[in-house]
Motif scaffolding. Structure first.
Motif, PDB file in Angstrom:
ATOM      1  N   GLN A  31       0.802  -1.225   0.000  1.00 62.22           N
ATOM      2  CA  GLN A  31       0.000   0.000   0.000  1.00 62.22           C
ATOM      3  C   GLN A  31       0.832   1.271   0.000  1.00 62.22           C
ATOM      4  OE1 GLN A  31      -3.076   0.286   3.056  1.00 62.22           O
ATOM      5  NE2 GLN A  31      -2.836   2.503   3.144  1.00 62.22           N
ATOM      6  N   LEU A  32       1.715   1.424   0.980  1.00 61.55           N
ATOM      7  CA  LEU A  32       2.480   2.670   1.091  1.00 61.55           C
ATOM      8  C   LEU A  32       3.376   2.879  -0.123  1.00 61.55           C
ATOM      9  CD1 LEU A  32       3.441   2.518   4.868  1.00 61.55           C
ATOM     10  CD2 LEU A  32       1.685   3.945   3.803  1.00 61.55           C
ATOM     11  N   ARG A  33       3.954   1.816  -0.632  1.00 60.36           N
ATOM     12  CA  ARG A  33       4.854   1.919  -1.770  1.00 60.36           C
ATOM     13  C   ARG A  33       4.115   2.448  -2.998  1.00 60.36           C
ATOM     14  NH1 ARG A  33       7.496  -3.997  -1.786  1.00 60.36           N
ATOM     15  NH2 ARG A  33       8.661  -3.126  -3.564  1.00 60.36           N
ATOM     16  N   VAL A  34       2.906   1.928  -3.228  1.00 55.52           N
ATOM     17  CA  VAL A  34       2.126   2.345  -4.392  1.00 55.52           C
ATOM     18  C   VAL A  34       1.592   3.763  -4.204  1.00 55.52           C
ATOM     19  CG1 VAL A  34       0.038   1.862  -5.724  1.00 55.52           C
ATOM     20  CG2 VAL A  34       1.500  -0.014  -4.983  1.00 55.52           C
ATOM     21  N   GLN A  35       1.055   4.054  -3.019  1.00 52.08           N
ATOM     22  CA  GLN A  35       0.466   5.371  -2.808  1.00 52.08           C
ATOM     23  C   GLN A  35       1.496   6.483  -2.930  1.00 52.08           C
ATOM     24  OE1 GLN A  35      -1.622   4.482   1.026  1.00 52.08           O
ATOM     25  NE2 GLN A  35      -3.448   5.120  -0.095  1.00 52.08           N
ATOM     26  N   LEU A  36       2.688   6.265  -2.405  1.00 52.87           N
ATOM     27  CA  LEU A  36       3.723   7.289  -2.501  1.00 52.87           C
ATOM     28  C   LEU A  36       4.236   7.416  -3.943  1.00 52.87           C
ATOM     29  CD1 LEU A  36       5.592   6.509   0.821  1.00 52.87           C
ATOM     30  CD2 LEU A  36       4.289   8.580   0.302  1.00 52.87           C
ATOM     31  N   ALA A  37       4.450   6.286  -4.619  1.00 57.77           N
ATOM     32  CA  ALA A  37       4.920   6.346  -6.000  1.00 57.77           C
ATOM     33  C   ALA A  37       3.917   7.073  -6.891  1.00 57.77           C
ATOM     34  CB  ALA A  37       5.174   4.934  -6.526  1.00 57.77           C
ATOM     35  N   ASN A  38       2.627   6.856  -6.634  1.00 61.03           N
ATOM     36  CA  ASN A  38       1.595   7.511  -7.443  1.00 61.03           C
ATOM     37  C   ASN A  38       1.562   9.021  -7.238  1.00 61.03           C
ATOM     38  OD1 ASN A  38       0.826   5.082  -8.523  1.00 61.03           O
ATOM     39  ND2 ASN A  38      -1.013   4.862  -7.288  1.00 61.03           N
ATOM     40  N   ARG A  39       2.201   9.498  -6.168  1.00 55.92           N
ATOM     41  CA  ARG A  39       2.239  10.932  -5.895  1.00 55.92           C
ATOM     42  C   ARG A  39       3.628  11.511  -6.163  1.00 55.92           C
ATOM     43  NH1 ARG A  39      -1.594   8.402  -3.278  1.00 55.92           N
ATOM     44  NH2 ARG A  39      -3.562   9.491  -2.774  1.00 55.92           N
ATOM     45  N   ASN A  40       4.385  10.800  -7.014  1.00 55.78           N
ATOM     46  CA  ASN A  40       5.739  11.223  -7.390  1.00 55.78           C
ATOM     47  C   ASN A  40       6.644  11.347  -6.171  1.00 55.78           C
ATOM     48  OD1 ASN A  40       5.211  11.425 -10.217  1.00 55.78           O
ATOM     49  ND2 ASN A  40       4.157  13.371  -9.831  1.00 55.78           N
ATOM     50  N   LEU A  41       6.415  10.467  -5.189  1.00 58.84           N
ATOM     51  CA  LEU A  41       7.249  10.401  -3.987  1.00 58.84           C
ATOM     52  C   LEU A  41       7.679   8.948  -3.767  1.00 58.84           C
ATOM     53  CD1 LEU A  41       5.056  12.644  -1.636  1.00 58.84           C
ATOM     54  CD2 LEU A  41       7.276  13.285  -2.623  1.00 58.84           C
ATOM     55  N   PRO A  42       8.319   8.318  -4.775  1.00 58.79           N
ATOM     56  CA  PRO A  42       8.669   6.904  -4.615  1.00 58.79           C
ATOM     57  C   PRO A  42       9.691   6.695  -3.497  1.00 58.79           C
ATOM     58  CG  PRO A  42       9.783   7.835  -6.512  1.00 58.79           C
ATOM     59  CD  PRO A  42       8.809   8.881  -6.043  1.00 58.79           C
ATOM     60  N   ILE A  43       9.578   5.571  -2.822  1.00 60.24           N
ATOM     61  CA  ILE A  43      10.485   5.261  -1.721  1.00 60.24           C
ATOM     62  C   ILE A  43      11.878   4.965  -2.272  1.00 60.24           C
ATOM     63  CG2 ILE A  43      10.950   3.651   0.170  1.00 60.24           C
ATOM     64  CD1 ILE A  43       7.923   3.257   0.403  1.00 60.24           C
ATOM     65  N   VAL A  44      12.880   5.528  -1.643  1.00 59.98           N
ATOM     66  CA  VAL A  44      14.268   5.281  -2.033  1.00 59.98           C
ATOM     67  C   VAL A  44      14.558   3.783  -1.925  1.00 59.98           C
ATOM     68  CG1 VAL A  44      16.677   5.706  -1.436  1.00 59.98           C
ATOM     69  CG2 VAL A  44      15.002   7.587  -1.323  1.00 59.98           C
TER      70      VAL A  44
END
Length: 292
Positions: free
Chosen positions: A244-257
C-alpha cells in the motif's frame, strides 16, 4: 517445532499430546499442524482425523473441532524423513518487547515474514528455532514486505495470536512507518493518502495498482525533514493493503528510495521503508529506530 511430551515413545510411535493453556482454542487440525510442523502434510492429518485414528480424550473429533486446555490428543504412528544433517542454525531475531500472549521482534530488510518458494528462511522459521521448547510456537500476527524492516508482532499463545489478529482487523493498533522518499516536501507538511487499490498480474509477478474496483486504502503522511532531493516521512497506516504505502507514494511522485518494484532507479542498497512504532490497544508502545 515443540517437542513431544517426555512420556511419548520415539519418533514414529503412538504419541499422546496434551493441549497446553497456550494452545487452547485451536482447531484440531490447526493444533496438529503447529505441533508436527511442515514435515507432515495437512492432507495426511485430515485423513487420519476423518478415519478416527486421531482421538481426543479417547473420542473421535472433526478436523475443525476446537480443543480445550488439558485434553489429550492421541496420534497414531507417523513416519517422516529425518532432518538433513549439518543444517546451519538460523540467526536469532532481536526481541524488542513482550507481554502476555505476544512478543515483538525486529525483522531485518530482505527477510520474508513467512517462508515460500525459493526461501525457507523467514521470520516465522527463525521464531520457531528461537523457541524450540514452546508449547505454542510464536507465530507472526501480520506481515511485513520482505524488503521492509521493522517491528513484527507474534502471538506466543493461540489466544494471544487471535487477539493480535483481531486488533489488526479492527484497526485498533496504531502502526507508524518511516520512509525516505525521492522528492521534497516542507517539514511539517501533511498528506492524506486515500486510494482504492487492487492486485493484478500472474502469481509471483503481481503488482498493486489503483482501481475503481479495488479496496479502500488510507494512510496519513507527515514530513519530518527534507534535503535537496529527498524527504523523510512518518506514515500512519490506517489500512493494510499489499504494498500500500509503496504504491500510494509512488503515485504521488514520492517513490520510496530503494524500491525496485514501484520506485525509480537509484543506488540505494535497500528499500528505505521501516515499521518503527506500534501501539497496542492497551497503550503499550514498541519502537525501533531504523538503521539507515
Amino acid at each position: 517445532m515443540p517437542p513431544d511430551h517426555a512420556d511419548n515413545p520415539p519418533r514414529g510411535g503412538v504419541r499422546h499430546l496434551e493441549v497446553s493453556p497456550e494452545e487452547a482454542g485451536q482447531k484440531l487440525l490447526q493444533f496438529l499442524t503447529r505441533r508436527l510442523g511442515p514435515d507432515v502434510p495437512g492432507s495426511l492429518l485430515l485423513r487420519l482425523i476423518r478415519s478416527g485414528q486421531v482421538r481426543v480424550d479417547s473420542a473421535r473429533k472433526k478436523p475443525f473441532d476446537r480443543l480445550l486446555a488439558g485434553q489429550t490428543v492421541r496420534l497414531p504412528p507417523i513416519r517422516v524423513a529425518d532432518p538433513a544433517p549439518g543444517t546451519a542454525p538460523l540467526p536469532a531475531l532481536t526481541i524488542l518487547a513482550q507481554g502476555p500472549g505476544w512478543i515483538a521482534v525486529a525483522k531485518p530488510a530482505g527477510l520474508p515474514s513467512q517462508p515460500g518458494t525459493g526461501h525457507a528462511d523467514a521470520a516465522s522459521t527463525r521464531l520457531a528455532a528461537m523457541f524450540p521448547d514452546a508449547t505454542f510456537t510464536p507465530t507472526p500476527a501480520h506481515r511485513l514486505d520482505r524488503d521492509t524492516s521493522g517491528i513484527l508482532l507474534a502471538g506466543t499463545s493461540y489466544q494471544g495470536l487471535r487477539s493480535l489478529q483481531q486488533a489488526f482487523a479492527a484497526h485498533s493498533l496504531r502502526k507508524l512507518y518511516l520512509a525516505r522518499v525521492h522528492g521534497t516536501l516542507a517539514p511539517g507538511q501533511t498528506l492524506t493518502l486515500h486510494d482504492t487499490l487492487a492486485k493484478s498480474g500472474p502469481p509471483g509477478h503481481q503488482r498493486t495498482t489503483t482501481s475503481a474496483n479495488g479496496k479502500p486504502a488510507l494512510a496519513l503522511a507527515r514530513c519530518l525533514e527534507t534535503d535537496a532531493r529527498t524527504s523523510l516521512l512518518e506514515l500512519d497506516l490506517r489500512t493494510g493493503r499489499t504494498h500500500q504505502l509503496r504504491v500510494q507514494l509512488a503515485n504521488r511522485n514520492l517513490p520510496i528510495v530503494g524500491d525496485r518494484k514501484y520506485g525509480q532507479p537509484d543506488n540505494a542498497p535497500r528499500m528505505m521503508l521501516h515499521a518503527w512504532n506500534i501501539t497496542l490497544p492497551d497503550g503499550t508502545a514498541v519502537r525501533l529506530e531504523p538503521d539507515w
